[in-house]
Design an enzyme around this catalytic site. Structure first.
Site, PDB file in Angstrom:
ATOM      1  N   CYS A 165       0.532  -1.201  -0.063  1.00 36.42           N
ATOM      2  CA  CYS A 165       0.608  -0.027   0.058  1.00 36.42           C
ATOM      3  C   CYS A 165       1.263   0.519   0.366  1.00 36.42           C
ATOM      4  CB  CYS A 165      -0.759  -0.182   0.915  1.00 36.42           C
ATOM      5  SG  CYS A 165      -1.573  -1.190   0.812  1.00 36.42           S
ATOM      6  N   HIS A 305      -2.178   7.470   7.082  1.00 38.30           N
ATOM      7  CA  HIS A 305      -2.814   6.369   6.652  1.00 38.30           C
ATOM      8  C   HIS A 305      -4.259   6.013   6.265  1.00 38.30           C
ATOM      9  CE1 HIS A 305      -2.291   2.443   4.476  1.00 38.30           C
ATOM     10  NE2 HIS A 305      -1.932   1.386   5.448  1.00 38.30           N
ATOM     11  N   GLU A 316      -0.312   4.383  14.475  1.00 34.92           N
ATOM     12  CA  GLU A 316       0.056   6.168  13.857  1.00 34.92           C
ATOM     13  C   GLU A 316      -0.677   7.510  15.011  1.00 34.92           C
ATOM     14  OE1 GLU A 316      -0.766   8.013   9.164  1.00 34.92           O
ATOM     15  OE2 GLU A 316      -2.232   6.196  10.154  1.00 34.92           O
ATOM     16  N   LYS A 337      -9.601   7.933   3.229  1.00 39.04           N
ATOM     17  CA  LYS A 337      -9.822   6.761   3.039  1.00 39.04           C
ATOM     18  C   LYS A 337     -11.227   6.461   3.546  1.00 39.04           C
ATOM     19  CE  LYS A 337      -5.184   4.595   2.786  1.00 39.04           C
ATOM     20  NZ  LYS A 337      -4.378   5.122   3.273  1.00 39.04           N
ATOM     21  N   HIS A 342      -9.613   2.187   0.327  1.00 33.32           N
ATOM     22  CA  HIS A 342      -7.927   2.231   0.830  1.00 33.32           C
ATOM     23  C   HIS A 342      -8.033   1.546  -0.601  1.00 33.32           C
ATOM     24  CE1 HIS A 342      -4.246   1.322   1.691  1.00 33.32           C
ATOM     25  NE2 HIS A 342      -4.520   0.605   2.356  1.00 33.32           N
ATOM     26  N   PHE A 403       1.574  -3.978   3.971  1.00 34.60           N
ATOM     27  CA  PHE A 403       1.971  -4.851   4.268  1.00 34.60           C
ATOM     28  C   PHE A 403       3.507  -5.042   4.573  1.00 34.60           C
ATOM     29  CE2 PHE A 403      -2.356  -6.538   3.702  1.00 34.60           C
ATOM     30  CZ  PHE A 403      -2.979  -6.031   5.296  1.00 34.60           C
TER      31      PHE A 403
END
Length: 416
Positions: A165, A305, A316, A337, A342, A403
């Site tokens: 991502c 994110h 985060e 998002k 996403h 990831f």
């Protein structure tokens, strides 16, 4: 060696809340959700039955029949968004030095639908390998920038970055550094993804990564809300034209913003879960600030994110508090998002564009769908909840994590 300045001179977007830059901004500023029941396949047996699909996208509006057969959706999306950005930039394709124009693109997965369909067709057969001759060139992740360069004749650096991502954020940072070092004048950068497929939905469901709020998909992507239960899969593309400042000025280009730095780091913790204290995220934001020559108190906005996962959102925000200290409560923090879902490998690009547009319009898009306070999140942080907020954004950061523990952060500055 003095690094060259880099500016953004063109934008293009194909998103679940708008198929052009202007439509995308309208969706962002209005706080519109792009989530809805999946239309691409029968979801009867799937845990999650919704996603953020592209709406009203007809391939015939952009490609002839032969091109459609040769392009996976993720490459189609890349072509459409990059065409808009190139046109928006006003580059004269007849006079520009095409050896000095490159394409650096991001994709986390690439042609998943092509791979899925070819394997399913083979499995239905008698074992004879009857594969489409376009199978491999449609599927490979690097084919998107390849096709962009072929269409426009760009002969500078050309490749794809793959970091899940974080892919398109990595692409932007590579593009920034290529121009900074004087190796190119212009880079078409960004990312695209088209993973709303049976394999994509089934795979992410198997990981328990997706929201299963099937009774109310529009509100399923709810970053920072105590009842969040996973991310909503999105698709689309974002494209940016990065250009050396003097080159842009010489041709009278309009300038959206300056790209002033980028940071990278790794969590070195887990295949999919973030470090609970956000150690890698702390490092990536510090690296970005150092690279951009910024102090923490210079930052006005952070597009996080913020995927709407229980662990990731908290980690985060902990990292933001650690890096920015008391100034953290003065920053407009948001997660777009909540509206787009996403977009995986395209997330960094579409969210960077949101940060740039926030500067242009002096308006920070909201984090929508927030209803329940999470006691694990500092109540003093301004998460730009549910409604856009007016703000003179002079410096913005865009965070993107993948990831494998891949972290990227890009810094933008208002051009004045």
């Amino acid at each position: 060696m003095e690094l060259k300045r880099v500016v953004v001179t063109g934008l293009g977007a194909l998103t679940p809340i708008g198929n052009t830059i202007s439509e995308y901004w309208d969706g962002l500023s209005a706080g519109r959700s792009g989530a809805a029941p999946i239309t691409y396949f029968d979801t009867e047996h799937f845990k999650t039955k919704f996603a953020c699909e592209i709406k009203n996208f007809d391939t015939k509006d952009y490609f002839d029949r032969k091109e459609v057969r040769r392009l996976d959706k993720f490459a189609q999306y890349a072509m459409v968004a990059s065409d808009e950005a190139i046109a928006d930039s006003g580059i004269d394709l007849d006079t520009v030095d095409k050896y000095r124009v490159g394409v650096i693109w991001g994709a986390g997965i690439g042609g998943l639908e092509t791979f899925q369909n070819e394997v399913l067709n083979f499995a239905k057969g008698d074992g004879t390998p009857r594969f489409n001759p376009f199978f491999i060139p449609k599927m490979i992740a690097d084919i998107a920038p390849g096709n962009i360069s072929i269409k426009h004749g760009f002969m500078g650096p050309n490749y794809t970055t793959v970091s899940a991502c974080a892919s398109s954020a990595n692409a932007m940072i590579d593009a920034l550094n290529t121009i900074r070092l004087g190796d190119s004048d212009i880079i078409v950068t960004g990312g695209s993804e088209a993973a709303v497929t049976q394999a994509g939905m089934g795979g992410f469901n198997a990981m328990h990564a997706l929201s299963t709020r099937n009774d109310n998909p529009e509100a399923a992507s709810r970053p920072f809300d105590a009842t969040r239960d996973g991310f909503v899969l999105g698709e689309g593309a974002g494209a940016l034209i990065l250009e050396e400042y003097e080159h842009a000025k010489a041709r009278g280009a309009k300038i959206y913003a300056e790209v002033i730095g980028g940071g990278l780091s790794a969590d070195a913790h887990h295949m999919t879960a973030p470090h609970p204290e956000g150690q890698g995220v702390i490092a990536v934001m510090k690296n970005c600030l150092k690279n951009a020559g910024l102090r923490p108190e210079d930052v006005d906005a952070i597009n996080t994110h913020g995927t709407s996962t229980p662990l990731g959102d908290v980690a985060e925000l902990k990292a933001i508090k650690e890096v920015f200290g008391d100034h953290a409560k003065n920053i407009n923090i948001n997660s777009t998002k909540s509206m787009t879902g996403h977009l995986l490998g395209a997330a960094g690009a579409v969210e960077a564009i949101a940060s740039i547009l926030a500067m242009q319009h002096n308006l920070v898009p909201p984090t929508i769908n927030h209803a329940t306070v999470d006691e694990n999140i500092d109540a003093e942080l301004n998460l730009t909840l549910n409604k856009a907020q007016k703000r003179d954004v002079k410096v913005a950061l865009s965070n993107t994590f993948g990831f494998g523990g891949h972290n990227a952060c890009v810094a933008f500055k208002k051009y004045e």
